[in-house]
Scaffold this active site. Structure first.
Site, PDB file in Angstrom:
ATOM      1  N   GLY A 404     -52.479   9.273   2.800  1.00  0.00           N
ATOM      2  CA  GLY A 404     -53.514   8.241   2.707  1.00  0.00           C
ATOM      3  C   GLY A 404     -54.420   8.459   1.508  1.00  0.00           C
ATOM      4  N   ALA A 405     -54.556   9.721   1.107  1.00  0.00           N
ATOM      5  CA  ALA A 405     -55.428  10.022  -0.024  1.00  0.00           C
ATOM      6  C   ALA A 405     -54.879   9.398  -1.312  1.00  0.00           C
ATOM      7  CB  ALA A 405     -55.598  11.522  -0.174  1.00  0.00           C
TER       8      ALA A 405
END
Ligand code: HXC
Length: 510
Positions: A404-405
Site C-alpha cells: 500500500g505504501a
C-alpha cells in the site's frame, strides 16, 4: 507644534519601555529577548512600521484602571524580511505577562485582517500567560476572535508562530491553528494548563519542561515543527524559512538567484544504494545532492524520523520534499510518519509549492500498537493528501516501494506527473521471502526449492521494469542524472493546471 512633537517622542519612549527596566532585566536574566529586540532581529534593518503603539486596555476591575501601559502587552506592525513584506505581532511578557485583554486582542485582529486582505504572511511571536485573568470573558472572547481569523487565513497566507517563553491557554491554541510552530529550548513551554493545575486535577507532579518543553513538543507530541538553542538562532532560522514561502496562495513559490546549474551530475549517487537490500543509507544525502546548493529547511526533524519533510529549491524555486528515510525503522510508514507527511503535503498543495517525493518504503508498519493507534486513519491522511493535491508532483523510487505504501507515496495512480525510478527500484506487493511463503504455502519445499522461488520472484518483480512496462513508471533514470531530470520536469510543470471537483470542503480523515 514643537511641544506636540516632543510629546510624541516622550510617549513613544514610554511605550517602548513596556513593563519597565526591571522587568526587561528580568526578561534578559531568563535568557530571553524583549518583544522589540526580537522584532529587530527578525526584520530587515529599519523596516519595522509599528501600528497601535498607544492602545491601552479599558478594564475597570481589580484596580486595573490604575495600571495602564501603552501598547497593552503586544507590539504589532509590519516590516520586511529580505525585502519581502510580513505582518507580525510580538507579545511583550514585561507587560502583564503578555496576557491578552480585549484591547490586546483587537490589536492582533487588526494585523491579522490586514495580512489576510493584502495577501502577506503573518508571524506571531509568543511569550505570554494566556487570557488576562482580570478581564474574564472579554479576554476569552478576544481569543476566539484571534482563532476565527487564524482559521479563515489558513491556506490563504502562511501563518507562523514562534514560542519564545511560557505559553498557556489561548496562547497555545492560536499557534496550533497556524502552519508552523517553532520553540526555543529551555526558555519556552506550551501547555493548555500549567504544572500547578495538573497537580491539582490529576495529582501528577511534572515540571514545565517535562509537560511542555521544546523536547516534548518536537519529539513526542509533534505540536512544534522545530526548536532552537536561543532567540537569536530561532529568529535567524525563521528568516531562512520565510525566504522559502510564498506570500500567499495566489503568488506561487518565490524564486531566488542560484549558482547551482541544472545539469550538475552527481556520480556518487550511482553507489548510494547498498548491494544488500536490507542495508540502510541516508536519504538526506540524496535530498541535499539534488537541491540547489544543498540548502534544505527541514520540518519536524526530530519527530517520525522515518520520513523527511522540508523545503529546498530547484533552479531557484521552492519545492517541498517528502522522503522515506531508510536510516530509521527502515523508512517504514507508521501513524506518526503518515500524519507528519500528510500535513506537509497539504501545506505545499495549499500554497502552490510543487512536491518531490523520494520513495524507499518497505510498507506500513504491522502490529497491534499501530492498529490500535489508528494506523488505518492516519495512513489514510497521507493517501488523501497526495490524492487531492493538484500541484506538480514528481516521484522517484530509489529502492523499495512495497504494498500500500507504493500507492500512497505519490504513485502514478494518484495523479503523479512524472514518476521515475532508479534501476535499483523494487516495486512489489511485498519482499520476496514473504511473497514466496504465501504463494507456496501449501507446497513449500526444501530450502533449495525455497531459495529458487525467492530468486525467481526477485528476478521477476523486484525491479522497476514491470511497472515501467505498464506505464506506472514514466522512466527508469540514471541516479547521477537525478537533479537534471527533476529540474527539467519541474520547469515543464510550471504551467500545470488541474482542478478538483467543486466542493464546500473535503472531509479528510482527521
Ligand atoms: C494577568 C498575568 C497572567 C495572566 C501572568 N501574568 N499571566 N496577568 N493574566 N494570565 C502576570 C503576573 O501577574 C506577573 O505580573 C507577570 O505577568 C509575570 O508572571 P509570573 O507568574 O511572575 O512569571 P512566571 O513565573 O515566568 O510564570 C509565567 C506563567 C504564569 C507560567 C505564564 O504567570 C502563569 O501560569 N500565568 C497564568 C497562566 C494561565 O493560567 N492563563 C490563563 C489560561 S486560560 P507582575 O506584575 O508580578 O510582574 C486561557 C483562556 C483561553 O488562556 C482559552 C482558549 C481555548
Amino acid at each position: 507644534m514643537r511641544d506636540i512633537v516632543k510629546e510624541l517622542e516622550e510617549r513613544r519612549s514610554v511605550a517602548r519601555l513596556g513593563g519597565g527596566e526591571k522587568r526587561i532585566e528580568a526578561q534578559h536574566a531568563r535568557g530571553k529577548l524583549t518583544a522589540r529586540e526580537r522584532i529587530e532581529l527578525l526584520l530587515d534593518p529599519d523596516s519595522f512600521e509599528e501600528i497601535d503603539m498607544f492602545v491601552e486596555h479599558d478594564c475597570q476591575e481589580f484596580g486595573m484602571q490604575d495600571k495602564k501601559i501603552p501598547g497593552d502587552g503586544v507590539v504589532t506592525g509590519w516590516g520586511t524580511v529580505n525585502g519581502r513584506p510580513i505582518y507580525l505581532f510580538a507579545k511583550d511578557f514585561t507587560v502583564f505577562g503578555g496576557s491578552l485583554s480585549r484591547a490586546h486582542s483587537k490589536k492582533i485582529n487588526k494585523v491579522q485582517d490586514m495580512a489576510l486582505r493584502n495577501g502577506v504572511p503573518i508571524i506571531g511571536i509568543l511569550d505570554a500567560g494566556g487570557a488576562r485573568i482580570q478581564e474574564g470573558v472579554d479576554a476569552l472572547g478576544g481569543y476566539a476572535e484571534v482563532f476565527q481569523r487564524n482559521t479563515l487565513a489558513s491556506g490563504v497566507i502562511p501563518q507562523i508562530t514562534m514560542i519564545m517563553g511560557p505559553c498557556a491557554g489561548g496562547d497555545v491554541y492560536s499557534p496550533a491553528l497556524t502552519d508552523f510552530i517553532f520553540m526555543v529550548r529551555n526558555t519556552s513551554y506550551m501547555f493548555v494548563t500549567g504544572p500547578d493545575v495538573v497537580k491539582t486535577v490529576t495529582n501528577e507532579e511534572v515540571t514545565a519542561e517535562e509537560l511542555g518543553g521544546a523536547k516534548v513538543h518536537t519529539s513526542k507530541s509533534s505540536v512544534a515543527d522545530g526548536a532552537y538553542d536561543n532567540d537569536v538562532e530561532a529568529l535567524t532560522e525563521l528568516r531562512r524559512l520565510i525566504d522559502f514561502l510564498p506570500l500567499s496562495n495566489r503568488t506561487g513559490a518565490p524564486e531566488r538567484p542560484t549558482f547551482d546549474v541544472r545539469d550538475r551530475v552527481e556520480p556518487s549517487l550511482d553507489t548510494l544504494i547498498p548491494d544488500n537490500p536490507n542495508m540502510p543509507y541516508d536519504m538526506m544525502e540524496l535530498v541535499e545532492k539534488v537541491i540547489d546548493e544543498g540548502d534544505f529547511f527541514e520540518i519536524q526533524k526530530d519527530f517520525a524520523k522515518n520520513i523527511i519533510t522540508g523545503f529546498g529549491r530547484m533552479e531557484g524555486k521552492t519545492v517541498g520534499f517528502v522522503a522515506n528515510q531508510p536510516m530509521t525503522l527502515a523508512g517504514v510508514l507508521d501513524s506518526d510518519a503518515s500524519r507528519k507527511a500528510a500535513r506537509f503535503v497539504r501545506f505545499c498543495d495549499a500554497f502552490d509549492v510543487p512536491i518531490v517525493t523520494l520513495v524507499d518504503v518497505p510498507g506500513f508498519l504491522p502490529g497491534t500498537s499501530q492498529e490500535y493507534g489508528g494506523l488505518i486513519k492516519h495512513g489514510a491522511k497521507l493517501l488523501f493528501a497526495y490524492a487531492e493535491a493538484t500541484v506538480p508532483k514528481i516521484t522517484l523510487i530509489t529502492r523499495k516501494a512495497y504494498g500500500g505504501a507504493y500507492d500512497v507515496m505519490a504513485s502514478k495512480h494518484l495523479r503523479g506527473d512524472f514518476n521515475y525510478a532508479w534501476p535499483t527500484a523494487e516495486i512489489a506487493v511485498m519482499g520476496a521471502k514473504g511473497a514466496v511463503e504465501i504463494i507456496f504455502r501449501s507446497s513449500i519445499g526444501n530450502d533449495k526449492e525455497i531459495a529458487e522461488h525467492v530468486e525467481n520472484y526477485e528476478e521477476r518483480f523486484l525491479n522497476p521494469f514491470v511497472a515501467a512496462e505498464r506505464g506506472y513508471i514514466d522512466e527508469v533514470i540514471q541516479p547521477h542524472n537525478t537533479r537534471r531530470r527533476i529540474s527539467r520536469a519541474l520547469a515543464l510543470l510550471s504551467s500545470k493546471k488541474l482542478e478538483n471537483p467543486w466542493k464546500k470542503h473535503d472531509n479528510i480523515p482527521l
